[in-house]
Design a protein around this motif. Sequence first.
Motif, PDB file in Angstrom:
ATOM      1  N   VAL A 177       0.848  -1.199   0.000  1.00 43.17           N
ATOM      2  CA  VAL A 177       0.000   0.000   0.000  1.00 43.17           C
ATOM      3  C   VAL A 177       0.879   1.243   0.000  1.00 43.17           C
ATOM      4  O   VAL A 177       0.610   2.212  -0.721  1.00 43.17           O
ATOM      5  N   ILE A 216      -6.691   6.718   5.843  1.00 43.47           N
ATOM      6  CA  ILE A 216      -6.963   5.524   5.042  1.00 43.47           C
ATOM      7  C   ILE A 216      -6.968   4.313   5.962  1.00 43.47           C
ATOM      8  O   ILE A 216      -6.003   4.068   6.678  1.00 43.47           O
ATOM      9  N   ILE A 231      -6.668   0.528   5.758  1.00 45.35           N
ATOM     10  CA  ILE A 231      -6.321  -0.607   4.898  1.00 45.35           C
ATOM     11  C   ILE A 231      -7.199  -1.753   5.385  1.00 45.35           C
ATOM     12  O   ILE A 231      -6.876  -2.437   6.347  1.00 45.35           O
ATOM     13  N   THR A 252     -10.808   7.340   3.594  1.00 38.47           N
ATOM     14  CA  THR A 252     -10.868   6.384   2.496  1.00 38.47           C
ATOM     15  C   THR A 252     -10.732   4.984   3.058  1.00 38.47           C
ATOM     16  O   THR A 252      -9.900   4.736   3.923  1.00 38.47           O
ATOM     17  N   LEU A 291      -9.708   1.250   1.941  1.00 33.31           N
ATOM     18  CA  LEU A 291      -9.015   0.517   0.890  1.00 33.31           C
ATOM     19  C   LEU A 291      -9.220  -0.967   1.183  1.00 33.31           C
ATOM     20  O   LEU A 291      -8.433  -1.584   1.901  1.00 33.31           O
TER      21      LEU A 291
END
Length: 151
Positions: free
Chosen positions: A55, A98, A100, A128, A130
């Motif tokens: 990532v 983010i 993950i 976000t 992911l």
Amino acid sequence: MSFITEPQLSNFSRLAKTFTKDDTINLRKSYSRDKTKPMFFLSHEHEKYSILRNVISFLQVEGVYIYVDCMDKEMAKYTNAETAIRLKEKIKISDKFILIATENAVNSKWCGWELGSGDAIKYIEYITLLPINRTNQSFKGIEYLNTSIPT
């Protein structure tokens, strides 16, 4: 929800330079960073370093700063109340959050706590998800994550 698989993500590691601890922003330096480049706080599970590395490689292609708690030399080796204070501070000064979203991460108490803190501090337009898994399976029992994904 669309997923990226682990093999798809691993393709990015070939596009970026080798990742080292020096590629992250530590807690002290992040205040004086170049503000023209956004800084992303990465919430992740600690057991899957290969996914984290991939990532980071993916994000390096985009030319952003990255904060990863396990690479912060000022972070305590073992989680405690001070860890929570430092993480909130880092989330606050980051431009984006983010998660993950691997299966283990969405089941992690710390990742859930970080996501809740990120939502309270950043709100939806700066968060976000992911989603990453080995195949295109869906995660069960995390309906609250679907509310953070614009359709």
